[in-house]
Design an enzyme around this catalytic site. Structure first.
Site, PDB file in Angstrom:
ATOM      1  CD  GLU A   1      -3.878   5.394   0.126  1.00  0.00           C
ATOM      2  OE1 GLU A   1      -3.573   5.106   1.299  1.00  0.00           O
ATOM      3  OE2 GLU A   1      -3.249   4.954  -0.845  1.00  0.00           O
ATOM      4  CG  ASP A   2      -1.439   5.390   4.225  1.00  0.00           C
ATOM      5  OD1 ASP A   2      -1.609   5.697   3.024  1.00  0.00           O
ATOM      6  OD2 ASP A   2      -0.636   4.499   4.574  1.00  0.00           O
ATOM      7  CG  ASP A  12       5.296  10.154  -1.547  1.00  0.00           C
ATOM      8  OD1 ASP A  12       5.567  11.311  -1.899  1.00  0.00           O
ATOM      9  OD2 ASP A  12       6.168   9.308  -1.273  1.00  0.00           O
ATOM     10  CG  PHE A  37       9.942   7.572   5.478  1.00  0.00           C
ATOM     11  CD1 PHE A  37       9.303   7.072   4.354  1.00  0.00           C
ATOM     12  CD2 PHE A  37       9.948   6.810   6.640  1.00  0.00           C
ATOM     13  CE1 PHE A  37       8.680   5.827   4.379  1.00  0.00           C
ATOM     14  CE2 PHE A  37       9.332   5.563   6.676  1.00  0.00           C
ATOM     15  CZ  PHE A  37       8.704   5.077   5.534  1.00  0.00           C
ATOM     16  NE  ARG A  72       1.446  -1.403   8.519  1.00  0.00           N
ATOM     17  CZ  ARG A  72       1.609  -0.913   7.300  1.00  0.00           C
ATOM     18  NH1 ARG A  72       1.190   0.313   7.030  1.00  0.00           N
ATOM     19  NH2 ARG A  72       2.199  -1.619   6.357  1.00  0.00           N
TER      20      ARG A  72
HETATM   21  P1  IMP Z   1       2.088   6.898  -3.583  1.00  0.00           P
HETATM   22  O1  IMP Z   1       1.581   5.847  -4.517  1.00  0.00           O
HETATM   23  O2  IMP Z   1       3.510   7.307  -3.922  1.00  0.00           O
HETATM   24  O3  IMP Z   1       1.185   8.096  -3.463  1.00  0.00           O
HETATM   25  O4  IMP Z   1       2.293   6.258  -2.194  1.00  0.00           O
HETATM   26  C1  IMP Z   1       1.308   5.810  -1.455  1.00  0.00           C
HETATM   27  C2  IMP Z   1       1.782   4.865  -0.380  1.00  0.00           C
HETATM   28  O5  IMP Z   1       3.198   4.935  -0.087  1.00  0.00           O
HETATM   29  C3  IMP Z   1       1.083   5.237   0.889  1.00  0.00           C
HETATM   30  O6  IMP Z   1      -0.191   4.658   0.924  1.00  0.00           O
HETATM   31  C4  IMP Z   1       2.041   4.721   1.930  1.00  0.00           C
HETATM   32  O7  IMP Z   1       1.759   3.362   2.173  1.00  0.00           O
HETATM   33  C5  IMP Z   1       3.410   4.857   1.299  1.00  0.00           C
HETATM   34  N1  IMP Z   1       4.098   6.090   1.799  1.00  0.00           N
HETATM   35  C6  IMP Z   1       4.269   7.252   1.148  1.00  0.00           C
HETATM   36  N2  IMP Z   1       4.916   8.164   1.912  1.00  0.00           N
HETATM   37  C7  IMP Z   1       5.167   7.556   3.098  1.00  0.00           C
HETATM   38  C8  IMP Z   1       5.814   7.977   4.329  1.00  0.00           C
HETATM   39  O8  IMP Z   1       6.275   9.123   4.521  1.00  0.00           O
HETATM   40  N3  IMP Z   1       5.861   7.041   5.317  1.00  0.00           N
HETATM   41  C9  IMP Z   1       5.344   5.783   5.185  1.00  0.00           C
HETATM   42  N4  IMP Z   1       4.732   5.355   4.066  1.00  0.00           N
HETATM   43  C10 IMP Z   1       4.645   6.230   3.019  1.00  0.00           C
HETATM   44 MG    MG Z   2      -0.697   2.711   1.417  1.00  0.00          MG
END
Ligand code: IMP
Ligand code: MG
Length: 181
Positions: free
Chosen positions: A98-99, A102, A153, A166
């Site tokens: 994963e990147d 959050d 962010f 990206r």
């Molecule tokens: P989660 O499901 O809330 O954990 O979010 C996961 C996805 O939200 C990540 O794989 C990102 O694509 C996006 N995301 C969460 N935080 C950021 C950020 O700070 N910048 C850009 N994309 C984010």
């Molecule tokens: Mg993602």
């Protein structure tokens, strides 16, 4: 594009060094195994490529794409499968790449899905981990995390704002002016 960045959080060199350390850890943990790497589109592709290049293991690679929807009437985000894997995960040792984690809802959805499909083991490698964003319903966590990040962010190294940034080789914070354009 570089001019839109207010400050760099993790430089290209810092990221690559950290990924090298993660690769060694993963190598040690998977000795004698041949994990299937599942890269979460689109943000994780840069991290996945750099991590795999540095990992001396027999691995296969597949991709999955999921989306989070935050409907106005919903208090919690719903995750949907946008593009499925090509491979069968039953009986396989899975490493999710994963990147960023959050809220953790994306990861929770993926782990639940892969368990349901009979994966033998599931581990998670994430470039960035934002623990302050975590949803209370989430029970899964990363096994390998590059950097623990503040609740801001971020863009770059796979992370986008409206589809852009990206391809920055570093992770940074956008100038506020970019959001108000
Ligand atoms: P989660 O499901 O809330 O954990 O979010 C996961 C996805 O939200 C990540 O794989 C990102 O694509 C996006 N995301 C969460 N935080 C950021 C950020 O700070 N910048 C850009 N994309 C984010
Ligand atoms: Mg993602």
């Amino acid at each position: 594009m570089n001019n839109d960045i207010e400050r760099v959080l993790y430089s290209e060199a810092e990221i690559q060094t950290r990924i090298g350390e993660m690769a060694k850890e993963i190598e040690a943990d998977y000795q004698g195994k041949r994990p299937m790497v599942i890269s979460v589109l689109t943000g994780a592709i840069l991290f996945t490529v750099d991590l795999l290049e540095k990992t001396d293991l027999y691995t296969t690679l597949d991709f999955i794409d999921v989306s989070s929807y935050f409907g106005a009437a919903e208090s919690s985000g719903r995750v949907e499968l946008v593009r499925d894997l090509k491979s069968d995960v039953a009986g396989k040792d899975i490493l999710i790449c994963e990147d960023i984690i959050d809220s953790g809802r994306t990861l929770q959805y993926l782990v639940d899905l892969l368990k349901e499909r009979g994966a033998k083991s599931i581990k998670v490698a994430t470039m960035l981990d934002k623990p302050a964003g975590r949803d209370a319903s989430v029970t899964v966590e990363a096994d390998y995390a590059g950097f623990i990040v503040p609740n801001e962010f971020l863009v770059g190294y796979g992370l986008d704002y409206e589809g852009y940034y990206r391809n920055l080789p570093y992770v940074g914070v956008l100038k506020p002016a970019v959001y108000t354009k």
